[in-house]
Design an enzyme around this catalytic site. Structure first.
Site, PDB file in Angstrom:
ATOM      1  N   HIS A 271     -24.203   2.774 -11.877  1.00 53.39           N
ATOM      2  CA  HIS A 271     -24.246   4.230 -11.687  1.00 53.39           C
ATOM      3  C   HIS A 271     -22.847   4.813 -11.508  1.00 53.39           C
ATOM      4  O   HIS A 271     -22.697   5.956 -11.098  1.00 53.39           O
ATOM      5  CB  HIS A 271     -25.144   4.568 -10.493  1.00 53.39           C
ATOM      6  CG  HIS A 271     -26.559   4.133 -10.722  1.00 53.39           C
ATOM      7  ND1 HIS A 271     -27.547   4.990 -11.130  1.00 53.39           N
ATOM      8  CD2 HIS A 271     -27.128   2.901 -10.666  1.00 53.39           C
ATOM      9  CE1 HIS A 271     -28.676   4.318 -11.281  1.00 53.39           C
ATOM     10  NE2 HIS A 271     -28.439   3.034 -11.007  1.00 53.39           N
TER      11      HIS A 271
ATOM     12  N   GLU B 156      -3.813 -14.279 -11.033  1.00 54.32           N
ATOM     13  CA  GLU B 156      -2.529 -14.878 -10.689  1.00 54.32           C
ATOM     14  C   GLU B 156      -2.251 -16.134 -11.528  1.00 54.32           C
ATOM     15  O   GLU B 156      -1.103 -16.511 -11.742  1.00 54.32           O
ATOM     16  CB  GLU B 156      -2.512 -15.232  -9.189  1.00 54.32           C
ATOM     17  CG  GLU B 156      -1.231 -14.810  -8.508  1.00 54.32           C
ATOM     18  CD  GLU B 156      -1.300 -14.896  -6.994  1.00 54.32           C
ATOM     19  OE1 GLU B 156      -0.988 -13.880  -6.350  1.00 54.32           O
ATOM     20  OE2 GLU B 156      -1.622 -15.957  -6.437  1.00 54.32           O
TER      21      GLU B 156
ATOM     22  N   LYS C 212       8.334  -8.160  -3.853  1.00 57.35           N
ATOM     23  CA  LYS C 212       8.811  -8.650  -2.551  1.00 57.35           C
ATOM     24  C   LYS C 212      10.314  -8.440  -2.425  1.00 57.35           C
ATOM     25  O   LYS C 212      10.795  -7.971  -1.397  1.00 57.35           O
ATOM     26  CB  LYS C 212       8.526 -10.153  -2.406  1.00 57.35           C
ATOM     27  CG  LYS C 212       7.090 -10.499  -2.157  1.00 57.35           C
ATOM     28  CD  LYS C 212       7.012 -11.981  -1.786  1.00 57.35           C
ATOM     29  CE  LYS C 212       5.602 -12.492  -1.844  1.00 57.35           C
ATOM     30  NZ  LYS C 212       5.537 -13.958  -1.782  1.00 57.35           N
TER      31      LYS C 212
HETATM   32  O1  PA5 Z   1      -2.354 -18.242  -4.657  1.00 55.36           O
HETATM   33  C1  PA5 Z   1      -1.281 -18.126  -4.099  1.00 55.36           C
HETATM   34  O2  PA5 Z   1      -0.448 -19.049  -4.074  1.00 55.36           O
HETATM   35  C2  PA5 Z   1      -0.910 -16.837  -3.383  1.00 55.36           C
HETATM   36  O3  PA5 Z   1      -1.867 -15.867  -3.559  1.00 55.36           O
HETATM   37  C3  PA5 Z   1      -0.738 -17.100  -1.901  1.00 55.36           C
HETATM   38  O4  PA5 Z   1      -1.939 -17.620  -1.384  1.00 55.36           O
HETATM   39  C4  PA5 Z   1      -0.352 -15.835  -1.147  1.00 55.36           C
HETATM   40  O5  PA5 Z   1       0.753 -15.230  -1.729  1.00 55.36           O
HETATM   41  C5  PA5 Z   1      -0.045 -16.165   0.310  1.00 55.36           C
HETATM   42  O6  PA5 Z   1       0.995 -17.086   0.396  1.00 55.36           O
HETATM   43  P1  PA5 Z   1       1.251 -17.922   1.709  1.00 55.36           P
HETATM   44  O7  PA5 Z   1       0.048 -18.776   1.962  1.00 55.36           O
HETATM   45  O8  PA5 Z   1       2.475 -18.721   1.414  1.00 55.36           O
HETATM   46  O9  PA5 Z   1       1.466 -16.937   2.833  1.00 55.36           O
END
Ligand code: PA5
Length: 427
Positions: free
Chosen positions: A294, A273, A407
């Site tokens: 394996h 990310e 989303k």
């Molecule tokens: O690293 C990040 O910002 C994302 O992976 C969030 O943790 C994830 O999308 C969850 O978001 P939120 O904590 O707003 O529900």
């Protein structure tokens, strides 16, 4: 020395200034996404009063519940899951922590609700934005179950971790009187494991979170040093970028200890990310050896040459077993009296040699053992490496705009208000 870094045939000297420049941007908050650098000194600056409340809440939860249900997705659950799996014995069922709201699977969610029917439980809803669909749905379902079970006492079993000021969850929590903890505004989900996001579930699992923060404090000292020779986070960040530029587009995190499986998941999210944007970035993945030797071992050794490996090696296992002598003719007598960990470590050495032979570069990160201090140290090492690496790559390691695309489509397909135009287009 809490961490050792080994690699072969890579000259870092020409890239030293890039590493230093990236670290400088982080420490002076001059780079992209600098509003999200709260994690850099958080292990030193954390709110002591909040930690005290986390510890008290964990005591209360452990005393009045059989288990804690953690509701969250992405950075809101992976760090806690990684710590708990890494630091608890495999078959320890003394106080269970289960994770929901990280999938839309109806079967999993229904099975969890059924499992909880005859249990006393508390819930920790973790969402920085407070509006993520997966945990929001799970929370609605769990709230109903809690209210049916405990009526007006249900509210004493709800613990919310969210942004200190904004978001629907913060508003709801304040009006309902639920206990709340904060995800600091300047710390994004995947950099939040050392805040209440990780600390409350981890403390509920009976793990010493103060030791974890001590490990992270040591890591702040080690990995904010503006000195390439002594800063392993900077070295590792540079090595990853050099290999990426040499055409190795995939980084495989590997370990010979299955307790680190979720550390692998956390790493995939942290690096994926943070760096996968602007059509750039290493594709992070993880394997557990020798199990996956394996299955994927063939590809790693002999398939397309798109990858390098980062091994996380543990020097001293928590437990070891000696292979008993045997008079049976089972072909294993050359192992008589050797320890299983010795054999596991030789398997690692053999794998590194074989993969190097097959043109797969390897990086080995060695920790002496696994404990809460080392966990804190290690996650901070990776967060700092990731930030430095992202800046060297030229991306903003702290945003995740690409996540919005699915989303928005999902909201449109489900008929959410405000998404009518997109729904038309998708049809
Ligand atoms: O690293 C990040 O910002 C994302 O992976 C969030 O943790 C994830 O999308 C969850 O978001 P939120 O904590 O707003 O529900």
């Amino acid at each position: 020395m809490y961490l050792k870094l080994d690699y072969q045939n890579i000259d870092l000297s020409k890239r030293k200034s890039e590493g230093l420049k990236a670290l400088d941007k982080i420490l002076s908050k001059q780079g992209l996404g600098s509003d999200f650098l709260g994690w850099t000194h958080y292990p030193e600056n954390y709110n002591r009063e909040e930690l005290q409340r986390v510890l008290e809440a964990s005591e209360k939860i452990r005393s009045e519940s059989d288990l804690l249900v953690v509701v969250g997705i992405g950075g809101s659950y992976l760090g806690a899951k990684a710590a708990i799996d890494m630091l608890k014995p495999y078959f320890d069922k003394s106080f269970e922590i289960i994770f929901v709201g990280n999938t839309l699977s109806s079967t999993y969610t229904a099975e969890v609700l059924k499992y909880l029917e005859n249990k006393d439980f508390s819930i920790n809803v973790i969402s920085k934005s407070g509006s993520t669909t997966e945990p929001a749905i799970a929370f609605r379902l769990l709230k109903k179950l809690l209210e049916e079970k405990y009526q007006d006492k249900a509210k004493d079993r709800i613990y919310i971790t969210t942004d200190p000021k904004s978001g629907i969850l913060r508003m709801e929590a304040e009006s309902a009187g639920w206990t709340t903890f904060t995800v600091p505004s300047d710390i994004g989900g995947r950099y939040s494991v050392l805040t209440s996001v990780g600390l409350l579930p981890i403390a509920c699992a009976g793990i010493d979170v103060k030791k974890m923060l001590e490990g992270a404090q040591q890591a702040v000292l080690d990995f904010t040093q503006k000195d390439l020779d002594n800063n392993l986070a900077m070295k590792y960040a540079i090595i990853r970028n050099i290999l990426y530029e040499q055409g190795k587009k995939v980084e495989i995190f590997t370990t010979f200890e299955p307790k680190l499986r979720y550390l692998g998941e956390w790493l995939k999210q942290l690096f994926g990310e943070s760096e996968g944007k602007d059509s750039k970035g290493l594709f992070p993945t993880s394997l557990i050896y020798s199990t996956d030797l394996h299955s994927m071992g063939q590809f790693v050794q002999d398939g397309s040459k798109i990858h390098f490996e980062t091994f996380i090696r543990i020097e001293k296992p928590e437990l070891d077993i000696i292979i008993p002598e045997s008079t049976d003719d089972d072909g294993l007598n050359y192992l008589d009296g050797k320890s299983l960990n010795y054999i596991n470590d030789k398997a690692l050495e053999a794998t590194v040699l074989a993969h190097n032979e097959g043109d797969v570069p390897t990086i080995i990160l060695t920790i002496h053992e696994i404990n809460p201090f080392i966990f804190g140290y290690l996650v901070y090492f990776f967060m700092m490496s990731c930030a430095i690496s992202g800046y060297i790559l030229g991306v903003n390691p702290f945003n995740q705009e690409g996540v919005e695309a699915y989303k928005n489509n999902m909201y449109a397909l489900l008929g959410k208000k405000g998404y009518e135009k997109l729904a038309e287009k998708l049809k």
